[in-house]
Scaffold this motif. Structure first.
Motif, short mmCIF file in Angstrom:
data_model
loop_
_atom_site.label_atom_id
_atom_site.label_comp_id
_atom_site.label_asym_id
_atom_site.label_seq_id
_atom_site.Cartn_x
_atom_site.Cartn_y
_atom_site.Cartn_z
N ALA A 174 58.56 6.91 40.01
CA ALA A 174 59.53 6.73 38.93
C ALA A 174 59.41 7.84 37.90
O ALA A 174 60.42 8.39 37.43
CB ALA A 174 59.33 5.37 38.27
N SER A 175 58.19 8.21 37.56
CA SER A 175 57.96 9.28 36.59
C SER A 175 58.40 10.63 37.15
O SER A 175 58.93 11.47 36.42
CB SER A 175 56.48 9.33 36.21
N LEU A 176 58.18 10.83 38.44
CA LEU A 176 58.59 12.08 39.08
C LEU A 176 60.11 12.23 39.04
O LEU A 176 60.62 13.33 38.76
CB LEU A 176 58.09 12.10 40.52
N LEU A 177 60.84 11.17 39.32
CA LEU A 177 62.31 11.23 39.25
C LEU A 177 62.76 11.62 37.85
O LEU A 177 63.69 12.42 37.68
CB LEU A 177 62.91 9.89 39.66
N SER A 178 62.10 11.05 36.85
CA SER A 178 62.43 11.38 35.46
C SER A 178 62.11 12.84 35.17
O SER A 178 62.90 13.55 34.53
CB SER A 178 61.65 10.46 34.52
N PHE A 179 60.96 13.30 35.63
CA PHE A 179 60.55 14.69 35.43
C PHE A 179 61.56 15.65 36.07
O PHE A 179 61.95 16.67 35.47
CB PHE A 179 59.16 14.89 36.04
N LEU A 180 62.00 15.34 37.27
CA LEU A 180 62.98 16.19 37.96
C LEU A 180 64.34 16.16 37.26
O LEU A 180 65.13 17.09 37.40
CB LEU A 180 63.14 15.72 39.41
#
Length: 238
Positions: A174-180
Motif C-alpha cells: 500500500a505504501s509503495l503504491l502511494s510512493f509511486l
C-alpha cells in the motif's frame, strides 16, 4: 492517481479471474497468451473477450508499467490469503468508483452492516445525476462484492463489516503504491491505498517498521518527520 476509468459499472475486482492469470503468467511474463488461453474458464468467446477487456483495463499486465511490475513482484512474495488484499489495493489505484468507496467501508464499525444503499448514496454524492437508479444499484453491489472478495465484508445478504488481518507485506505494498503516485513522508500514511488498510496509526507504523526490517522499504521516524522510501526496492523491479 488515475481518475478516468472504472469497471465497477459492469464487474468487480474479479479476484478469482486475476488469480488464474497471475498464477499462470507470473513466472514467464506471457500474460497476453495466458489471457487468450482462457485460464479463467469462460464458457463463450464473447464472455472471454469481455472478461479479458475488463481485466486489462483494471490491471494492465503491462511490464513497462512499474506499478504492474510491483504487483507481479508482490504476488510472488505475499501469502495466498493476502493476495486478495493487494489486488484490492491495486484496483483502488486504477478505479475511481472503488477508490471513492473507501470511507463507506472503513468508517463502518466492525460487526455493523455495510448496506448496499450506502454505496449507492456514495456514488450519487460523488456523481450526482450521472448514473440511473438501476446502474447505481448494480454498481453498488459490484463495489460491495469487491470489498467482500478482499475480506472486509462478510455475508451474502447482511454484508457485515469485518477487518482482514494486515501484515508487513500489505502495508509495504500500500505504501509503495502511494510512493509511486508521488507521495512522500506522512502523505504516504494519509494516502488512499494506505487508508484502505483500515489500520490505526500505531499499528500502521509498527508494521512499517517490520517491513523495513525485512528490506521491503526504508523507514525513519523522528522529530515528527517521517521518511519512507522504496528507491532500493524499485531498482530490483526494473
Amino acid at each position: 492517481m488515475k481518475q478516468n476509468k472504472t469497471i465497477h459499472t459492469s464487474r468487480t475486482i474479479m479476484f478469482t479471474e486475476l488469480s488464474h492469470v497471475m498464477n499462470h503468467g507470473v513466472e514467464n511474463d506471457d500474460f497476453d497468451a495466458i489471457l487468450n488461453a482462457n485460464v479463467t474458464n469462460k464458457r463463450s468467446s464473447d464472455n472471454l473477450l469481455k472478461t479479458n477487456r475488463y481485466l486489462k483495463q483494471l490491471y494492465g499486465f503491462d511490464l513497462e508499467d512499474i506499478r504492474f511490475r510491483c504487483l507481479k513482484h508482490y504476488w510472488k512474495l505475499v501469502y495466498n490469503e493476502k493476495k486478495s488484499i493487494i489486488t484490492l489495493l491495486y484496483a483502488i489505484s486504477n478505479d475511481f468508483l472503488l477508490r471513492e468507496s473507501i470511507d463507506v467501508v472503513i468508517n463502518t464499525r466492525i460487526g455493523e452492516r455495510v448496506a448496499i444503499e450506502r454505496f449507492d448514496e456514495n456514488i450519487e454524492k460523488y456523481h450526482p445525476g450521472n448514473y440511473s437508479a438501476n446502474t447505481r444499484r448494480s454498481t453498488a453491489q459490484n463495489i460491495a462484492s469487491s470489498w467482500k472478495q478482499a475480506g472486509y465484508i462478510q455475508g451474502k445478504v447482511k454484508n457485515i463489516r469485518v477487518q482482514p488481518e494486515q501484515d508487513y507485506f500489505t502495508v509495504a505494498f500500500a505504501s509503495l503504491l502511494s510512493f509511486l503516485n508521488g507521495d512522500r513522508g506522512d502523505y504516504i500514511l494519509l494516502s488512499k491505498s494506505v487508508k484502505a488498510l483500515a489500520l490505526n496509526t500505531e499499528d500502521l507504523r509498527e508494521l512499517i517498521k517490520e517491513a523495513s526490517k525485512r528490506d521491503l522499504l526504508q523507514y525513519q521516524y523522528g522529530g515528527a518527520v517521517t521518511v519512507i522510501s522504496f528507491e532500493n526496492q524499485i531498482k530490483t523491479m526494473q
